[in-house]
Design an enzyme around this catalytic site. Sequence first.
Site, PDB file in Angstrom:
ATOM      1  N   CYS A 188       0.922  -1.145   0.012  1.00 12.35           N
ATOM      2  CA  CYS A 188      -0.042  -0.001   0.123  1.00 12.35           C
ATOM      3  C   CYS A 188       0.784   1.179   0.146  1.00 12.35           C
ATOM      4  O   CYS A 188       1.934   1.121   0.848  1.00 12.35           O
ATOM      5  CB  CYS A 188      -0.853   0.187   1.207  1.00 12.35           C
ATOM      6  SG  CYS A 188      -1.912   1.424   1.309  1.00 12.35           S
ATOM      7  N   HIS A 240     -10.171   1.483   1.850  1.00 13.07           N
ATOM      8  CA  HIS A 240      -9.521   3.037   2.259  1.00 13.07           C
ATOM      9  C   HIS A 240     -10.656   3.988   2.461  1.00 13.07           C
ATOM     10  O   HIS A 240     -10.554   4.914   3.070  1.00 13.07           O
ATOM     11  CB  HIS A 240      -8.494   3.535   1.186  1.00 13.07           C
ATOM     12  CG  HIS A 240      -7.487   3.074   1.158  1.00 13.07           C
ATOM     13  ND1 HIS A 240      -6.352   3.172   2.177  1.00 13.07           N
ATOM     14  CD2 HIS A 240      -6.803   2.341   0.133  1.00 13.07           C
ATOM     15  CE1 HIS A 240      -5.281   2.370   2.033  1.00 13.07           C
ATOM     16  NE2 HIS A 240      -5.292   1.927   0.725  1.00 13.07           N
ATOM     17  N   HIS A 262      -9.141  -3.820  -1.329  1.00 10.96           N
ATOM     18  CA  HIS A 262      -8.190  -3.255  -0.750  1.00 10.96           C
ATOM     19  C   HIS A 262      -8.323  -1.778  -1.129  1.00 10.96           C
ATOM     20  O   HIS A 262      -8.464  -0.817   0.156  1.00 10.96           O
ATOM     21  CB  HIS A 262      -6.870  -3.615  -1.430  1.00 10.96           C
ATOM     22  CG  HIS A 262      -5.472  -2.827  -0.875  1.00 10.96           C
ATOM     23  ND1 HIS A 262      -4.520  -3.331  -0.308  1.00 10.96           N
ATOM     24  CD2 HIS A 262      -5.436  -1.326  -0.861  1.00 10.96           C
ATOM     25  CE1 HIS A 262      -3.784  -2.337  -0.092  1.00 10.96           C
ATOM     26  NE2 HIS A 262      -4.196  -1.143  -0.380  1.00 10.96           N
ATOM     27  N   GLU A 263      -8.654  -1.222  -2.307  1.00  6.57           N
ATOM     28  CA  GLU A 263      -8.897  -0.022  -2.545  1.00  6.57           C
ATOM     29  C   GLU A 263     -10.148   0.688  -2.018  1.00  6.57           C
ATOM     30  O   GLU A 263     -10.029   1.643  -1.165  1.00  6.57           O
ATOM     31  CB  GLU A 263      -8.759   0.546  -4.075  1.00  6.57           C
ATOM     32  CG  GLU A 263      -7.688   0.164  -4.847  1.00  6.57           C
ATOM     33  CD  GLU A 263      -6.379   1.005  -4.190  1.00  6.57           C
ATOM     34  OE1 GLU A 263      -6.451   1.863  -3.571  1.00  6.57           O
ATOM     35  OE2 GLU A 263      -5.308   0.224  -4.085  1.00  6.57           O
TER      36      GLU A 263
END
Length: 178
Positions: A103, A149, A145-146
């Site tokens: 990341c 955020h 994952h994105e």
Amino acid sequence: MAVRKIIRMGHPHLRRVAEPVPEAFIKSAELAVLLDDMVDTLHDYGGIGLAAPQINENMRLAIIEIPGGESRYGEIDAMPLTAFINPVVTVNNPALNGYWEGCLSVPGLRGFVERPQDVTVSYTSTEGTSEQLNLTGFWATVFQHEFDHLDGHLYIDRMQDSTRLVFEEEFTRYWTDP
Ligand code: NI
């Protein structure tokens, strides 16, 4: 167009739930400038995804661009640069598979994370249209994952085994095949 600073783990703004992008903002010049900045930043730092909170913008917005071909993730399919506004992830099958994730907000580290490998993403495009994508395998991992955020989560929160949080140099030395 500008390369923006990516905020790193420890900055409290990486840990907040981002605000939805208002409909009136979607086709605005401001959003176009912000997206240009995100693309410049992603390319300058050298990643495959970037969420707006990583450049300290409190918005449910992310871009993803997967070059494809042979990579440290193995052989993967390419995905052209795409922006995702107000994305929502639905898990179609809870069976997990793991990848080593990195990341831009956690530089220098890699962690092995198991996530569902069959998801549907609903989002608004930069044209303002509602879109849906079914994603499997590595792509499913990247999108989760994105979009994590946008809810204030980092991949380290998703790890089941902290002995598999390693520095990049040690990752190359001990955890990859020669
Ligand atoms: Ni990230």
